[in-house]
Design a protein around this motif. Structure first.
Motif, PDB file in Angstrom:
ATOM      1  N   GLY A   1       0.790  -1.223   0.000  1.00  0.00           N
ATOM      2  CA  GLY A   1       0.000   0.000   0.000  1.00  0.00           C
ATOM      3  C   GLY A   1       0.821   1.271   0.000  1.00  0.00           C
ATOM      4  O   GLY A   1       0.264   2.375  -0.015  1.00  0.00           O
ATOM      5  N   ARG A   2       2.138   1.125   0.026  1.00  0.00           N
ATOM      6  CA  ARG A   2       3.002   2.307   0.083  1.00  0.00           C
ATOM      7  C   ARG A   2       3.780   2.538  -1.199  1.00  0.00           C
ATOM      8  O   ARG A   2       4.302   3.627  -1.408  1.00  0.00           O
ATOM      9  CB  ARG A   2       3.971   2.165   1.269  1.00  0.00           C
ATOM     10  CG  ARG A   2       3.270   2.260   2.622  1.00  0.00           C
ATOM     11  CD  ARG A   2       4.132   1.814   3.760  1.00  0.00           C
ATOM     12  NE  ARG A   2       3.584   2.214   5.052  1.00  0.00           N
ATOM     13  CZ  ARG A   2       4.021   1.783   6.234  1.00  0.00           C
ATOM     14  NH1 ARG A   2       5.039   0.921   6.287  1.00  0.00           N
ATOM     15  NH2 ARG A   2       3.463   2.207   7.344  1.00  0.00           N
TER      16      ARG A   2
ATOM     17  N   ASN B   1       3.335   1.937  -5.355  1.00  0.00           N
ATOM     18  CA  ASN B   1       2.478   1.521  -6.458  1.00  0.00           C
ATOM     19  C   ASN B   1       3.279   0.598  -7.381  1.00  0.00           C
ATOM     20  O   ASN B   1       4.291   1.015  -7.955  1.00  0.00           O
ATOM     21  CB  ASN B   1       1.995   2.749  -7.233  1.00  0.00           C
ATOM     22  CG  ASN B   1       0.989   2.406  -8.304  1.00  0.00           C
ATOM     23  OD1 ASN B   1       1.156   1.448  -9.053  1.00  0.00           O
ATOM     24  ND2 ASN B   1      -0.066   3.211  -8.391  1.00  0.00           N
TER      25      ASN B   1
ATOM     26  N   ASP C   1       2.759  -0.423 -10.269  1.00  0.00           N
ATOM     27  CA  ASP C   1       2.730  -0.053 -11.689  1.00  0.00           C
ATOM     28  C   ASP C   1       3.605   1.167 -11.981  1.00  0.00           C
ATOM     29  O   ASP C   1       4.289   1.226 -13.004  1.00  0.00           O
ATOM     30  CB  ASP C   1       1.288   0.238 -12.123  1.00  0.00           C
ATOM     31  CG  ASP C   1       0.399  -0.989 -12.006  1.00  0.00           C
ATOM     32  OD1 ASP C   1       0.875  -2.097 -12.328  1.00  0.00           O
ATOM     33  OD2 ASP C   1      -0.765  -0.840 -11.578  1.00  0.00           O
ATOM     34  N   THR C   2       3.584   2.134 -11.075  1.00  0.00           N
ATOM     35  CA  THR C   2       4.312   3.386 -11.311  1.00  0.00           C
ATOM     36  C   THR C   2       5.567   3.530 -10.457  1.00  0.00           C
ATOM     37  O   THR C   2       6.353   4.458 -10.667  1.00  0.00           O
ATOM     38  CB  THR C   2       3.403   4.588 -11.024  1.00  0.00           C
ATOM     39  OG1 THR C   2       3.071   4.597  -9.622  1.00  0.00           O
ATOM     40  CG2 THR C   2       2.120   4.514 -11.850  1.00  0.00           C
ATOM     41  N   CYS C   3       5.747   2.638  -9.474  1.00  0.00           N
ATOM     42  CA  CYS C   3       6.860   2.698  -8.516  1.00  0.00           C
ATOM     43  C   CYS C   3       6.794   3.957  -7.638  1.00  0.00           C
ATOM     44  O   CYS C   3       7.796   4.324  -7.011  1.00  0.00           O
ATOM     45  CB  CYS C   3       8.219   2.647  -9.224  1.00  0.00           C
ATOM     46  SG  CYS C   3       8.580   1.044  -9.964  1.00  0.00           S
ATOM     47  N   GLU C   4       5.648   4.602  -7.563  1.00  0.00           N
ATOM     48  CA  GLU C   4       5.518   5.805  -6.749  1.00  0.00           C
ATOM     49  C   GLU C   4       5.352   5.430  -5.280  1.00  0.00           C
ATOM     50  O   GLU C   4       4.570   4.548  -4.937  1.00  0.00           O
ATOM     51  CB  GLU C   4       4.316   6.635  -7.201  1.00  0.00           C
ATOM     52  CG  GLU C   4       4.224   7.978  -6.483  1.00  0.00           C
ATOM     53  CD  GLU C   4       3.091   8.834  -7.024  1.00  0.00           C
ATOM     54  OE1 GLU C   4       3.045  10.027  -6.664  1.00  0.00           O
ATOM     55  OE2 GLU C   4       2.252   8.308  -7.784  1.00  0.00           O
TER      56      GLU C   4
ATOM     57  N   LYS D   1       4.194   6.361  -1.543  1.00  0.00           N
ATOM     58  CA  LYS D   1       3.239   7.212  -0.841  1.00  0.00           C
ATOM     59  C   LYS D   1       3.247   6.857   0.652  1.00  0.00           C
ATOM     60  O   LYS D   1       2.891   5.742   1.038  1.00  0.00           O
ATOM     61  CB  LYS D   1       1.822   7.002  -1.388  1.00  0.00           C
ATOM     62  CG  LYS D   1       1.618   7.482  -2.820  1.00  0.00           C
ATOM     63  CD  LYS D   1       1.488   8.996  -2.867  1.00  0.00           C
ATOM     64  CE  LYS D   1       1.068   9.482  -4.243  1.00  0.00           C
ATOM     65  NZ  LYS D   1       0.977  10.950  -4.295  1.00  0.00           N
TER      66      LYS D   1
END
Length: 614
Positions: free
Chosen positions: A274-275, A277, A279-282, A284
């Protein structure tokens, strides 16, 4: 450290108390005991030096009736481990019994005053002073037991979690806390009490966390009541704690430590879930998103921690300075709190603690808050004191860590610090997109990498046999892996009792090289980084002096292999995450050496899992 369990309800109390004590054995202790109020009102105390199993043998044939009781495992502070100093403690009249975690700093003054009023003492503990003070207050004022506890605690300086029962009362436990953990489990017509919710989780998932300076009156015939030391009603907030009993069992492993080493691929998944992403490696982190301006405008970040958490924080220093370009200091919490540190309102203080109850770290948090700094917590235990005292934070989500020597908590802490650095670096614009994506992608693949590195376990087990009889070790590392060397040395010290020290590899020439001979093995971390060639040269210097070298190297590295006596090959990922990978074989090396030496791996002597006293 010390453990507390209590029960009041309709069931037989003693089996619940004993099971709870077994759940708390991981915390470290030297004696154990129980106090029970029988159906006829008698107050019986049974205690002895040794393990909970010794207490169980001692209880054979004793009168163990009663639906109310308190129990304790003691880690010695005042007075040697023996039967007399074990808890619970009777008051002089034997009408009141008390168990206590923590330290009463002004106990000598209180003891002198009580002795002048005719009290005598059976033990050397500060805890017996407190139970007699409660009795004295009650005898002289004629007040109730909860009021006597409240008045007595207003005279006390120090840290405590206490539970008190009295002769003739089958229904009520009085408990209180100050800077030491305490939770009340709420059941159907029954209550449970503990210093660690894990010890009573099989009975209820509803918990009330008792706050600092609060007294809980736990009566099976009435709703839970909590008051402050100033006699004001406190808010009662029941929280649900989701924890599986299977997490508290060994699951077929011979020791909790080995189980927790092998859990690390899964715990890393839980830590990043959950930290990042996929798909995007972002990255959060809600704690960064919610307080973006604090992080973007921070003048300085100060990590405060103890032990293994301090080693993780040293890696955090590298991560934050490199990725976020914010100056970082790493402080031992025990030193930070006492040296009148300079703390500014635009500083961020990061408090790191597995348990979230470490006394020195919690005190550092309070100091930072009073100075106006923003305080961010990194801990493992949901609802712990540090989690509640900080402005924001991130749980590492590695599940209960029962083995005293921290393993999965270390790798979880470093993982959270890497995500924190990436999240803040992105907000500050100090990290390139390429590097950001490289590290976040490596974090996503870290569980698989951990699975790979665990395959070295059989090789490390064989290697450990060779070094079982060593008396000293040196661990060397550079850059990100200097703290890993410190952590590897600490693991060996903690569970095998072999003296070990960690050094930056280049510092060998500045003194420690004088120790090198054929009897002094050196563990050298020589994985690929910008100091690799320098580390390889340091290894040659040790080799030239007859030292035995165990090198942790990248797969396929032939240069260091030729110089080392033994090698442990590990997979390679982003340089800043290599400490997580390298720590695994060092954990295994310490574990297997300790096993071959016949040590108590999960409960090493003199150590406590959660250090809740200074």
């Amino acid at each position: 450290m010390c453990g507390i369990v209590g029960y009041v309800g309709r069931r037989d109390a003693c089996p619940i108390l004993i099971k709870g004590l077994h759940r708390l054995e991981y915390r470290g202790y030297d004696s154990a005991g129980v106090a029970l109020v029988n159906p006829d009102g008698r107050l019986n105390v049974f205690k002895c030096k040794g393990k909970v199993s010794d207490l169980e043998h001692f209880l054979d044939g004793k009168d163990l009736g009663g639906n109310i009781g308190i129990a304790h495992t003691r880690w010695a502070t005042h007075g040697v481990p023996n039967d007399a100093n074990a808890h619970p403690h009777y008051s002089e009249s034997e009408n009141i019994a008390l168990i206590h975690n923590g330290i009463i700093e002004n106990y000598r003054v209180l003891k002198d005053a009580l002795e002048q009023n005719g009290y005598t003492f059976r033990s050397s503990t500060d805890s017996e002073v407190l139970v007699n003070l409660i009795e004295y207050v009650r005898a002289t004022s004629g007040c109730s037991l909860p009021e006597a506890v409240r008045q007595a605690l207003r005279q006390v300086i120090g840290a405590y979690a206490i539970a008190v029962v009295e002769k003739g009362n089958h229904d009520r436990i009085v408990a209180a806390r100050q800077s030491s953990p305490m939770v009340v489990g709420v059941g159907d017509g029954e209550f449970f009490l503990s210093s660690d919710a894990a010890s009573i989780i099989e009975y209820t998932e509803d918990f009330v966390y008792v706050g600092d300076g609060e007294i809980a009156v736990i009566d099976r015939n009435a709703p839970l009541k909590i008051v402050t030391l100033d006699n004001h009603d406190a808010k009662i907030d029941i929280k649900k704690l989701q924890l599986s009993i299977s997490q508290l069992e060994k699951g077929g492993y011979p020791h909790f430590m080995l189980k927790e080493i092998y859990e690390q691929p899964r715990t890393i998944v839980d830590c990043i879930r959950g930290r990042i992403n996929p798909d995007t490696c972002e990255v959060k982190l809600s704690g960064v998103i919610d307080h973006r301006d604090r992080f973007v405008n921070a003048r300085r970040i100060i990590f405060v921690a103890c032990g293994t958490s301090w080693h993780a924080s040293l890696i955090g220093e590298h991560l934050v300075e490199s990725i976020c370009r914010i100056p970082v200091e790493v402080e031992y919490a025990s030193e930070f709190r006492y040296r009148n540190p300079i703390i500014r309102e635009d500083d961020i203080v990061v408090a790191v603690s597995q348990s979230g109850e470490t006394a020195d770290t919690l005190a550092a948090v309070e100091l930072a808050r009073k100075a106006g700094a923003f305080v961010f917590g990194i801990c493992n235990v949901v609802g712990s004191s540090i989690a509640r005292a900080t402005d924001s934070g991130a749980y590492i989500h590695v599940g209960p860590e029962i083995g005293v020597a921290s393993t999965k908590a270390f790798t979880g802490q470093v993982t959270v610090m890497a995500m924190l650095a990436l999240a803040v670096g992105r907000e500050r614009g100090t990290v390139t997109e390429a590097y950001y994506n490289e590290v976040s992608a490596a974090l996503l693949h870290l569980p698989e990498t951990m699975e790979e590195v665990l395959k070295v376990a059989p090789q490390v087990a064989d290697l450990a046999k060779i070094f079982t009889y060593a008396h000293n070790f040196i661990y060397l590392g550079r850059g990100y892996n200097y703290p890993t060397a410190l952590e590897g040395a600490l693991k060996l010290k903690e569970i095998s009792y072999i003296h070990a020290e960690g050094y930056p590899a280049a510092e060998m020439k500045h003194g420690p090289i004088a120790l090198i001979d054929a009897e002094m093995p050196t563990v050298a971390i020589a994985t690929p980084d910008h100091t690799y060639e320098k580390t390889a040269s340091n290894i040659e210097e040790i080799k030239a002096r007859g030292g035995k070298i165990i090198a942790v190297i990248a797969r396929g590295d032939e240069q260091v292999r030729r110089s080392a006596d033994f090698v442990i090959e590990v997979p390679v990922i982003a340089e800043c995450l290599m400490p997580i990978v390298v720590s695994v074989p060092l954990q295994l090396l310490a574990y297997y050496i300790a096993v071959y030496k016949g040590r108590n791996v999960d409960q090493p002597r003199n150590l406590a899992k959660s250090v809740t006293v200074e």
